[in-house]
Scaffold this motif. Structure first.
Motif, PDB file in Angstrom:
ATOM      1  N   GLU A 178       0.828  -1.211   0.000  1.00 19.43           N
ATOM      2  CA  GLU A 178       0.000   0.000   0.000  1.00 19.43           C
ATOM      3  C   GLU A 178       0.857   1.252   0.000  1.00 19.43           C
ATOM      4  OE1 GLU A 178      -2.717  -0.490   3.251  1.00 19.43           O
ATOM      5  OE2 GLU A 178      -4.030  -1.824   2.108  1.00 19.43           O
ATOM      6  N   GLN A 179       2.015   1.207   0.644  1.00 13.67           N
ATOM      7  CA  GLN A 179       2.919   2.351   0.581  1.00 13.67           C
ATOM      8  C   GLN A 179       3.509   2.496  -0.822  1.00 13.67           C
ATOM      9  OE1 GLN A 179       5.711   1.918   3.946  1.00 13.67           O
ATOM     10  NE2 GLN A 179       4.716   3.729   4.795  1.00 13.67           N
ATOM     11  N   PHE A 180       3.803   1.385  -1.467  1.00 12.78           N
ATOM     12  CA  PHE A 180       4.311   1.451  -2.836  1.00 12.78           C
ATOM     13  C   PHE A 180       3.243   2.045  -3.758  1.00 12.78           C
ATOM     14  CE2 PHE A 180       5.729  -0.806  -6.873  1.00 12.78           C
ATOM     15  CZ  PHE A 180       6.830   0.022  -7.062  1.00 12.78           C
ATOM     16  N   ASP A 181       1.999   1.686  -3.529  1.00 11.88           N
ATOM     17  CA  ASP A 181       0.895   2.270  -4.291  1.00 11.88           C
ATOM     18  C   ASP A 181       0.805   3.776  -4.043  1.00 11.88           C
ATOM     19  OD1 ASP A 181      -1.820   2.006  -5.756  1.00 11.88           O
ATOM     20  OD2 ASP A 181      -2.384   2.931  -3.847  1.00 11.88           O
ATOM     21  N   GLU A 182       0.969   4.191  -2.783  1.00 11.15           N
ATOM     22  CA  GLU A 182       0.926   5.623  -2.454  1.00 11.15           C
ATOM     23  C   GLU A 182       2.051   6.367  -3.164  1.00 11.15           C
ATOM     24  OE1 GLU A 182       1.360   8.602   1.440  1.00 11.15           O
ATOM     25  OE2 GLU A 182       1.282   6.419   1.716  1.00 11.15           O
ATOM     26  N   TYR A 183       3.253   5.764  -3.156  1.00 11.91           N
ATOM     27  CA  TYR A 183       4.387   6.385  -3.842  1.00 11.91           C
ATOM     28  C   TYR A 183       4.121   6.522  -5.339  1.00 11.91           C
ATOM     29  CZ  TYR A 183       8.623   6.260  -6.621  1.00 11.91           C
ATOM     30  OH  TYR A 183       9.557   6.488  -7.596  1.00 11.91           O
ATOM     31  N   THR A 208       1.276   6.531  -7.081  1.00 14.99           N
ATOM     32  CA  THR A 208       0.216   7.491  -7.430  1.00 14.99           C
ATOM     33  C   THR A 208       0.678   8.918  -7.204  1.00 14.99           C
ATOM     34  OG1 THR A 208      -0.752   7.175  -5.209  1.00 14.99           O
ATOM     35  CG2 THR A 208      -1.673   5.865  -7.020  1.00 14.99           C
ATOM     36  N   SER A 209       1.525   9.142  -6.186  1.00 16.87           N
ATOM     37  CA  SER A 209       2.036  10.503  -5.952  1.00 16.87           C
ATOM     38  C   SER A 209       2.935  10.969  -7.088  1.00 16.87           C
ATOM     39  CB  SER A 209       2.805  10.564  -4.624  1.00 16.87           C
ATOM     40  OG  SER A 209       4.063   9.905  -4.713  1.00 16.87           O
ATOM     41  N   LYS A 210       3.524  10.018  -7.825  1.00 17.23           N
ATOM     42  CA  LYS A 210       4.404  10.338  -8.952  1.00 17.23           C
ATOM     43  C   LYS A 210       3.662  10.314 -10.285  1.00 17.23           C
ATOM     44  CE  LYS A 210       8.070  10.671  -6.340  1.00 17.23           C
ATOM     45  NZ  LYS A 210       8.741  11.966  -6.112  1.00 17.23           N
ATOM     46  N   GLY A 211       2.364  10.022 -10.244  1.00 24.36           N
ATOM     47  CA  GLY A 211       1.569  10.062 -11.472  1.00 24.36           C
ATOM     48  C   GLY A 211       1.497   8.765 -12.243  1.00 24.36           C
ATOM     49  N   PHE A 212       1.993   7.648 -11.687  1.00 22.41           N
ATOM     50  CA  PHE A 212       1.904   6.366 -12.376  1.00 22.41           C
ATOM     51  C   PHE A 212       0.508   5.777 -12.204  1.00 22.41           C
ATOM     52  CE2 PHE A 212       6.451   6.737 -11.306  1.00 22.41           C
ATOM     53  CZ  PHE A 212       6.992   6.619 -12.592  1.00 22.41           C
ATOM     54  N   GLU A 213       0.025   5.085 -13.223  1.00 19.34           N
ATOM     55  CA  GLU A 213      -1.317   4.514 -13.199  1.00 19.34           C
ATOM     56  C   GLU A 213      -1.313   2.989 -13.238  1.00 19.34           C
ATOM     57  OE1 GLU A 213      -3.406   6.334 -16.398  1.00 19.34           O
ATOM     58  OE2 GLU A 213      -3.485   8.313 -15.434  1.00 19.34           O
ATOM     59  N   SER A 214      -0.156   2.380 -13.383  1.00 19.13           N
ATOM     60  CA  SER A 214      -0.065   0.916 -13.397  1.00 19.13           C
ATOM     61  C   SER A 214       1.337   0.513 -12.979  1.00 19.13           C
ATOM     62  CB  SER A 214      -0.375   0.362 -14.791  1.00 19.13           C
ATOM     63  OG  SER A 214       0.701   0.604 -15.675  1.00 19.13           O
ATOM     64  N   LEU A 215       1.524  -0.809 -12.820  1.00 15.41           N
ATOM     65  CA  LEU A 215       2.831  -1.341 -12.455  1.00 15.41           C
ATOM     66  C   LEU A 215       3.717  -1.570 -13.671  1.00 15.41           C
ATOM     67  CD1 LEU A 215       1.804  -3.985  -9.743  1.00 15.41           C
ATOM     68  CD2 LEU A 215       2.578  -1.639  -9.383  1.00 15.41           C
ATOM     69  N   ILE A 230      12.788   3.374 -10.507  1.00 17.91           N
ATOM     70  CA  ILE A 230      11.634   3.650  -9.652  1.00 17.91           C
ATOM     71  C   ILE A 230      11.818   3.002  -8.284  1.00 17.91           C
ATOM     72  CG2 ILE A 230       9.178   3.092  -9.353  1.00 17.91           C
ATOM     73  CD1 ILE A 230       8.837   3.582 -12.345  1.00 17.91           C
ATOM     74  N   LEU A 231      12.360   1.788  -8.246  1.00 19.38           N
ATOM     75  CA  LEU A 231      12.598   1.129  -6.964  1.00 19.38           C
ATOM     76  C   LEU A 231      13.652   1.879  -6.151  1.00 19.38           C
ATOM     77  CD1 LEU A 231      12.488  -2.650  -7.945  1.00 19.38           C
ATOM     78  CD2 LEU A 231      10.802  -1.352  -6.615  1.00 19.38           C
ATOM     79  N   ASP A 232      14.636   2.436  -6.828  1.00 19.99           N
ATOM     80  CA  ASP A 232      15.638   3.260  -6.150  1.00 19.99           C
ATOM     81  C   ASP A 232      14.977   4.494  -5.546  1.00 19.99           C
ATOM     82  OD1 ASP A 232      17.975   4.417  -5.280  1.00 19.99           O
ATOM     83  OD2 ASP A 232      18.631   5.056  -7.256  1.00 19.99           O
ATOM     84  N   ASP A 233      14.167   5.179  -6.338  1.00 20.48           N
ATOM     85  CA  ASP A 233      13.474   6.377  -5.865  1.00 20.48           C
ATOM     86  C   ASP A 233      12.525   6.043  -4.722  1.00 20.48           C
ATOM     87  OD1 ASP A 233      12.902   9.090  -5.899  1.00 20.48           O
ATOM     88  OD2 ASP A 233      11.227   8.854  -7.271  1.00 20.48           O
ATOM     89  N   PHE A 234      11.875   4.888  -4.796  1.00 20.95           N
ATOM     90  CA  PHE A 234      10.965   4.441  -3.747  1.00 20.95           C
ATOM     91  C   PHE A 234      11.701   4.281  -2.419  1.00 20.95           C
ATOM     92  CE2 PHE A 234       8.892   0.604  -1.707  1.00 20.95           C
ATOM     93  CZ  PHE A 234       7.810   1.302  -1.165  1.00 20.95           C
ATOM     94  N   GLU A 243      10.206  10.885   2.852  1.00 14.32           N
ATOM     95  CA  GLU A 243       8.792  11.240   2.981  1.00 14.32           C
ATOM     96  C   GLU A 243       8.119  10.525   4.150  1.00 14.32           C
ATOM     97  OE1 GLU A 243       7.237  13.512   1.258  1.00 14.32           O
ATOM     98  OE2 GLU A 243       8.847  13.969  -0.131  1.00 14.32           O
ATOM     99  N   GLN A 244       8.482   9.268   4.381  1.00 16.23           N
ATOM    100  CA  GLN A 244       7.837   8.481   5.428  1.00 16.23           C
ATOM    101  C   GLN A 244       8.635   8.463   6.725  1.00 16.23           C
ATOM    102  OE1 GLN A 244       4.669   7.214   4.820  1.00 16.23           O
ATOM    103  NE2 GLN A 244       4.998   8.479   2.997  1.00 16.23           N
TER     104      GLN A 244
END
Length: 342
Positions: free
Chosen positions: A41-46, A48-55, A62-66, A73-74
């Protein structure tokens, strides 16, 4: 449902996410599955905050940025951050694309910026890492351009988190008082005393601010006219936390101080100071706090009381701020030798 372990609530579709969590509960424990559900759910939050709509777009960048997002952020401890990140990688490799999160040997490991080893991670999460004043100056000099210098000086002068730097609004800057109104990260309650706070920059930083705002520094970026933010991105209206991390890392490497410069409040079995070898934005936040409470001892200026420091840093309680009152044993010994009459 705070106790739920397998009911996955996400905006993006996570294929077979519910089934994966159910199997994790059977193979391990319900508590383990609950932690994996939180990670997804946190990965989903990340995302969507970056504008992605799918996996579909997920890759190692992206995993690095996450991983950085989980820290900046958390605000997770590194041990928690690692668990969340590994849970997401395990799901992705099972249900999205095999091999995500695995890099070639010659590449830096995505979580290489986190000190490995359970006890080491826990100790360093508790510890305070800071730079001496001369190394901070070297770090600033290592910035490759004006914007990078501005970012590093803002981190050091204000004690702000990267996410707070990225959200600084130009209209909230008062150059006469050298102050900036910022929204405190991790505080969502608008009625909270520290929801917003005022931070300040030094007289010596006014020159950098003039060059950025009055002499074409900010205006040279494509989105400057449309951006409400003090620091604009290279090709975006705002800079993000990951870019700020990269700016600090590159400056430290350019200055040649990445490997040996960080002081800590811990000592080893022989009483020698423990050092760590990664300079990050958090190092500058810690440096701001430690030098503020030490004051005259190192810089010839009066020390700041911790209540004022608490307000500047956006802490919710003094207990957090007291963390910065740590001293190395050798410094306590020197203070004892200087003060005790025996």
């Amino acid at each position: 449902m705070s106790g739920r372990y397998k009911t996955l609530h996400t905006e993006i579709d996570f294929p077979q996410g519910e089934r994966w969590l159910q199997r994790e509960a059977v193979k391990n424990t319900e508590q383990n599955a609950k932690q994996k559900r939180i990670a997804l759910e946190q990965f989903d939050e990340y995302l969507t905050s970056k504008g992605f709509e799918s996996l579909d777009a997920v890759d190692n960048t992206i995993l690095d940025d996450f991983s950085v997002w989980l820290d900046d952020e958390q605000g997770h401890a590194h041990s928690t951050l690692s668990h969340r990140w590994y849970a997401v990688r395990a799901y992705l490799n099972k249900h999205v694309e095999d091999g995500l999160g695995y890099l070639d040997e010659e590449d830096d490991w995505i979580l290489s910026w986190i000190d490995q080893g359970t006890e080491t991670v826990k100790q360093l999460d508790r510890d305070v890492h800071w730079l001496p004043l001369d190394k901070i100056e070297e770090l600033i000099e290592g910035a490759k351009n004006l914007k990078n210098r501005l970012v590093i000086e803002l981190l050091w002068n204000t004690g702000c988190r990267p996410s707070e730097i990225s959200r600084m609004k130009l209209r909230r800057l008062d150059r006469d008082s050298r102050s900036i109104e910022v929204k405190t990260s991790k505080v969502q309650d608008t009625s909270a005393e520290n929801y917003e706070r005022t931070v300040f920059y030094s007289r010596s930083m006014r020159q950098t601010m003039r060059e950025w705002l009055d002499r074409g520094g900010r205006d040279s970026h494509p989105y400057a006219d449309k951006s409400p933010y003090l620091v604009v991105g290279y090709n975006t209206p705002s800079i993000d936390a990951r870019q700020i991390n990269q700016i600090v890392r590159m400056a430290a490497e350019e200055a040649g101080i990445q490997e040996t410069s960080i002081e800590t409040a811990q000592t080893d079995e022989d009483g020698n100071p423990v050092s760590v070898n990664r300079i990050t934005p958090k190092t500058l936040r810690h440096s701001f706090a430690v030098h503020s409470v030490r004051g005259r001892e190192n810089s010839g200026t009066p020390p700041m009381d911790i209540e004022r420091l608490r307000r500047l840093m956006g802490h919710s309680s003094l207990e957090v701020t007291r963390h910065y009152l740590q001293y190395r044993k050798s410094e306590l010994r020197d203070a004892y030798d200087d003060s005790h009459p025996a």
